[in-house]
Design a protein around this motif. Structure first.
Motif, PDB file in Angstrom:
ATOM      1  N   ILE A   1      40.242  40.655  51.616  1.00  0.00           N
ATOM      2  CA  ILE A   1      41.416  40.865  50.678  1.00  0.00           C
ATOM      3  C   ILE A   1      41.493  39.957  49.689  1.00  0.00           C
ATOM      4  O   ILE A   1      41.352  38.697  49.876  1.00  0.00           O
ATOM      5  CB  ILE A   1      42.617  41.184  51.480  1.00  0.00           C
ATOM      6  N   PHE A   2      41.728  40.321  48.415  1.00  0.00           N
ATOM      7  CA  PHE A   2      41.773  39.386  47.175  1.00  0.00           C
ATOM      8  C   PHE A   2      43.203  39.194  46.737  1.00  0.00           C
ATOM      9  O   PHE A   2      43.749  40.212  46.585  1.00  0.00           O
ATOM     10  CB  PHE A   2      40.776  39.546  46.158  1.00  0.00           C
ATOM     11  N   TYR A   3      43.720  38.074  46.451  1.00  0.00           N
ATOM     12  CA  TYR A   3      44.911  37.555  45.997  1.00  0.00           C
ATOM     13  C   TYR A   3      44.843  36.678  44.653  1.00  0.00           C
ATOM     14  O   TYR A   3      44.086  35.843  44.920  1.00  0.00           O
ATOM     15  CB  TYR A   3      46.015  37.176  46.871  1.00  0.00           C
ATOM     16  N   TYR A   4      45.283  37.051  43.536  1.00  0.00           N
ATOM     17  CA  TYR A   4      44.950  36.168  42.390  1.00  0.00           C
ATOM     18  C   TYR A   4      46.448  36.160  41.619  1.00  0.00           C
ATOM     19  O   TYR A   4      47.183  37.278  41.492  1.00  0.00           O
ATOM     20  CB  TYR A   4      43.835  36.648  41.524  1.00  0.00           C
ATOM     21  N   GLN A   5      46.344  35.159  40.652  1.00  0.00           N
ATOM     22  CA  GLN A   5      47.471  35.220  39.849  1.00  0.00           C
ATOM     23  C   GLN A   5      47.258  35.400  38.454  1.00  0.00           C
ATOM     24  O   GLN A   5      48.045  35.667  37.657  1.00  0.00           O
ATOM     25  CB  GLN A   5      48.361  33.714  39.865  1.00  0.00           C
TER      26      GLN A   5
ATOM     27  N   GLN B   1      48.545  43.844  38.883  1.00  0.00           N
ATOM     28  CA  GLN B   1      48.102  44.166  40.301  1.00  0.00           C
ATOM     29  C   GLN B   1      47.313  42.962  40.841  1.00  0.00           C
ATOM     30  O   GLN B   1      46.223  42.637  40.705  1.00  0.00           O
ATOM     31  CB  GLN B   1      47.281  45.377  40.191  1.00  0.00           C
ATOM     32  N   LYS B   2      47.989  42.138  41.720  1.00  0.00           N
ATOM     33  CA  LYS B   2      47.308  40.764  42.387  1.00  0.00           C
ATOM     34  C   LYS B   2      46.746  40.974  43.562  1.00  0.00           C
ATOM     35  O   LYS B   2      46.002  40.102  44.020  1.00  0.00           O
ATOM     36  CB  LYS B   2      48.428  39.772  42.126  1.00  0.00           C
ATOM     37  N   TRP B   3      46.928  42.115  44.238  1.00  0.00           N
ATOM     38  CA  TRP B   3      46.341  42.308  45.626  1.00  0.00           C
ATOM     39  C   TRP B   3      45.271  43.439  45.496  1.00  0.00           C
ATOM     40  O   TRP B   3      45.535  44.500  44.966  1.00  0.00           O
ATOM     41  CB  TRP B   3      47.282  42.754  46.502  1.00  0.00           C
ATOM     42  N   ILE B   4      44.137  43.296  46.040  1.00  0.00           N
ATOM     43  CA  ILE B   4      42.989  44.127  45.969  1.00  0.00           C
ATOM     44  C   ILE B   4      42.155  44.083  47.232  1.00  0.00           C
ATOM     45  O   ILE B   4      41.777  42.986  47.400  1.00  0.00           O
ATOM     46  CB  ILE B   4      42.125  44.219  44.867  1.00  0.00           C
ATOM     47  N   PHE B   5      41.714  45.108  47.734  1.00  0.00           N
ATOM     48  CA  PHE B   5      40.813  45.301  48.699  1.00  0.00           C
ATOM     49  C   PHE B   5      39.362  45.123  48.749  1.00  0.00           C
ATOM     50  O   PHE B   5      39.090  45.906  47.693  1.00  0.00           O
ATOM     51  CB  PHE B   5      41.220  46.418  49.906  1.00  0.00           C
ATOM     52  N   GLY B   6      38.738  44.413  49.290  1.00  0.00           N
ATOM     53  CA  GLY B   6      37.228  44.239  48.894  1.00  0.00           C
ATOM     54  C   GLY B   6      36.449  45.505  49.059  1.00  0.00           C
ATOM     55  O   GLY B   6      36.747  46.092  49.723  1.00  0.00           O
TER      56      GLY B   6
END
Length: 783
Positions: A580-584, A565-570
């Protein structure tokens, strides 16, 4: 055919058919939610779901036909033995060979049906299932988007919509954020104030975006960045085809190979799995014959145990036979036994044991006498039935009542529970516990069958398997309890009606509504107990059994985290911009990100106002803030770039989300109680995760325990309408009612899972529908 032969055949066949239906229903129940989910989620009609049901039946008949032959012989002959009819027949000169000949008629018929099924029907059904799986993998129904949820089901796209308004033929979206992740290292971002969306096909949505922006960077060149605006633009969204669709039991296509082709392939060099499959197709139908050899002597000698001892023998023999069978197949796959010998191992052992028991029965051997002694039970001292109860307690009760004042006697007559209540409750609870324990035992046996290969392959200790089954039992008790209530009510009231005891009760002035009070009291108490059981004990047992199952399957211990789950709302705060956070990658133990992107936007228009990227981000515990390394930050004012700078090491104090915020546990709903699941849903919803399935499960925790009361209300009028047809008819009706209820319940829940129904309605609809039906039928029943 002699009259006596037809009589015995009728007893055996009636029990065998009911047993076949019951065992098939138990095996089919775990597959039912998956089929109904397919109906709702995919572009499938109910006729397609019915086809899947028909295609699955041949695989179930592999196991249930031999079991039904065994249960028919054991219960049929046990019933005759309990009524001393076997003694009368043997006294008239009929030997054990006669019962073998009669039972062999059913056994041979079962073997022929099983052979036709395994050699011809099952392979074709399995081939049809494989073809259906392929078609399902390439098809998808129209997708329904929920607001404030990240969707990664689209081809190379991630979608987030702040507000969704359904319309006729189209949907209206407000505040859209979409990332094109064709290159995961440099996602292309599109934002829009609104959009109109239509289903262009079953696999594609067409969006008309309004008042938006597109942001695109160049990987490895942070100074190169393009921003463009648009008033309107059209973009398609292609749904990714479903990948993991499994409808049957098949791990490999070998089960779908026609028998003629299988005969050719056993001559190939690597032929072990083909040889095992070919022998299985003959060994399981032959089990009808070998189980008959054991079932006849055990059924004939069960004089005192009756059907209860026949039921116990059935469970015991089924466990032994299939454990030997699955163990043999597992040993053959590991080259520890020749395939032919391994597959036929259970049949060989049971043939020897059955021949020995028949010889002992014919010669009056001591082994049979010893086994018969184990089935004996102490007879009731004063008989059974309501007449006996009243007779036994009548004089003593009358003496006590005459010694009391009249006012006390009136109070006693209105008390609860009375002698009659105690009698009905005792009969119901006896049947309920027997059905509950029997069904749980059967489900544990089938679960063990599925795991035998993994147990041998991974060298799992029997203590681990035992702990797994012990921790799995509470979940099965919770699931089966309402079904046990249904069967127990149908059988109990069916027997009371057949013995004219209900007529006697009505003749004394007792209303039907007063008669059912003890049943409803027990059902209500059971519903409360099931909720408390799920609240305080069941979640931890489910967590433990999931861990043990992973060990048995040879999987590594699960962390229950969402690394994908690489996308998460702040976490929003009043007056702040959305984030919005996006990480690998995120290491939750070290509290460290790799390749983190942060998108900040205006909450009113969703236009980007700032974008941050860092190759490494870690949590500084002493400072209580995130440290960003090797990255850049770019600020926007409308479509214009307001500022850009690169950094080696910096912090952003306004980014206040702590490491624990990103460690979203992926827990199963059955591993949490009601309060824990409610808090978990609120946390996930705020972070932008899809929680519809969990919300349905939350309401299901309240609705499911009440199924016990619904089943009791529904069963009573059905039981009274059966007349004098007895317990077998009650069980048959129970199977039909239970199958209908579980199909309706599964259908509503599947509709809720894909957001076609609100979560409360999806969970409660089946209870309300069947509860009203049961109440109406109960009110229409003559009292």
């Amino acid at each position: 055919m002699r009259i006596l032969t037809r009589y015995i055949l009728g007893e055996i066949l009636s029990h065998a058919l009911i047993g076949c239906a019951l065992f098939t229903f138990i095996l089919f129940m775990p597959r039912l939610p998956q089929i109904l989910e397919m109906v709702v989620r995919n572009s499938s009609s109910f006729s397609s779901a019915f086809e899947v049901f028909l295609f699955l039946l041949p695989n179930l008949f592999w196991v249930t036909i031999p079991m039904s032959v065994l249960v028919g012989i054991l219960l049929g002959l046990s019933r005759l033995a309990a009524d001393s009819e076997i003694i009368a027949m043997r006294a008239s000169g009929l030997g054990i060979g006669y019962f073998v000949r009669v039972a062999s008629i059913v056994a041979v018929a079962g073997a022929l049906l099983g052979t036709v099924n395994s050699l011809w029907v099952a392979p074709r059904a399995n081939q049809a299932i494989l073809e259906m799986q392929q078609s399902l993998a390439a098809s998808q129904a129209s997708y329904q988007i929920q607001p404030r949820v990240f969707y990664e089901d689209f081809h190379d796209k991630v979608l987030y919509v702040q507000d969704v308004r359904s319309g006729t033929g189209a949907a209206n979206w407000k505040q859209i954020f979409m990332a094109d992740v064709s290159d995961p290292a440099a996602p292309k971002i599109t934002t829009a104030e609104s959009a109109t969306v239509v289903n262009d096909s079953s696999l594609e949505l067409l969006m008309r975006l309004r008042n938006g922006e597109q942001h695109e960077g160049v990987p490895g060149h942070p100074d190169q960045y393009n921003v463009s605006t648009f008033d309107t633009t059209d973009l398609p969204l292609t749904l990714s085809p479903q990948g993991d669709v499994h409808l049957g039991r098949m791990d490999t296509a070998v089960y779908a190979i026609p028998t003629r082709t299988l005969l050719q392939r056993i001559h190939q060099p690597d032929n072990k799995r083909f040889l095992i499959e070919l022998n299985n197709r003959f060994a399981y139908p032959a089990a009808c014959l070998v189980l008959m050899l054991v079932g006849v002597p055990l059924g004939v000698m069960s004089r005192r145990g009756g059907k209860s001892s026949g039921f116990v023998f059935t469970l015991l023999l089924v466990i032994i036979y299939y454990v030997l069978s699955y163990t043999g197949v597992a040993l053959a796959r590991q080259d520890k036994l020749p395939p032919t010998l391994a597959v036929w191992l259970a049949n060989i052992i049971f043939t020897i044991a059955g021949s020995f028991l028949l010889w002992q029965m014919a010669t009056g051997g001591g082994v049979i006498a010893a086994i018969a002694g184990l089935t004996a039970r102490t007879p009731k001292s004063r008989g059974s039935g309501i007449a006996t109860v009243l007779h036994d307690n009548g004089s003593h009760l009358t003496h006590l009542l005459e010694r009391r004042p009249r006012s006390v006697r009136k109070a006693y007559r209105g008390a609860f529970p009375r002698i009659l209540d105690a009698y009905v409750m005792r009969e119901f609870l006896t049947m309920f516990l027997m059905v509950l324990c029997g069904f749980v035992m059967l489900m544990l046996v089938f679960t063990f069958f599925e795991l035998v290969g993994d147990i041998i392959r991974n060298h799992i200790a029997l203590t681990t398997v035992g702990l797994y089954l012990v921790n799995l039992t509470p979940s099965m008790l919770y699931t089966i309890a309402p079904l046990a209530v249904l069967i127990a009510v149908l059988v109990t009231f069916g027997v009371l009606n057949r013995n004219s005891e209900i007529v006697a009760m009505k003749a004394t002035g007792i209303s039907l509504y007063r008669l059912v009070i003890p049943i409803l009291v027990i059902a209500g108490t059971l519903a409360i107990s099931l909720f408390a059981f799920d609240e305080f004990y069941l979640p931890q047992a489910n967590r433990r059994q999931e861990q043990l199952r992973s060990t048995i399957k040879g999987r590594p211990p699960q962390t229950f985290l969402h690394p994908e789950q690489k996308w998460i709302f702040g976490q929003p705060r009043a007056g702040e911009r959305g984030r919005i956070f996006y990480y690998q990658f995120f290491d939750h133990d070290a509290a460290e990100f790799a390749n983190l992107s942060i998108f900040e936007f205006d909450p009113m228009t969703f236009a980007l106002s700032r974008r941050i990227f860092a190759g490494r981000v870690y949590w500084d515990r002493s400072a209580g803030s995130w440290v960003f390394q090797n990255g850049w930050v770019r600020e926007f004012q409308g479509a214009n770039q307001k500022d850009f700078r690169e950094f080696k090491d910096t912090t952003f104090g306004e980014i206040h989300e702590e490491p624990g915020y990103f460690s979203k546990e992926s827990l199963q709903s059955q591993e949490m109680n009601f309060g824990q699941l409610d808090r978990y849903i609120r946390d996930l919803r705020q972070s932008g995760f899809d929680t519809m399935r969990l919300r349905v499960a939350l309401w299901h925790k309240l609705a499911y325990p009440l199924v016990a009361v619904v089943m009791a209300m529904l069963a009573i009028p059905f039981a009274l309408s059966m007349g004098r047809r007895g317990s077998l008819t009650g069980i048959a009706v129970a199977i039909g009612v239970a199958l209908t209820y579980w199909m309706v319940m599964g259908l509503f829940e599947a509709m809720g899972n894909v957001n076609y129904l609100p979560a409360p309605l999806a969970a409660w609809s089946s209870d309300v529908l069947f509860g009203l039906t049961g109440g109406y039928l109960l009110l229409k029943t003559p009292t």
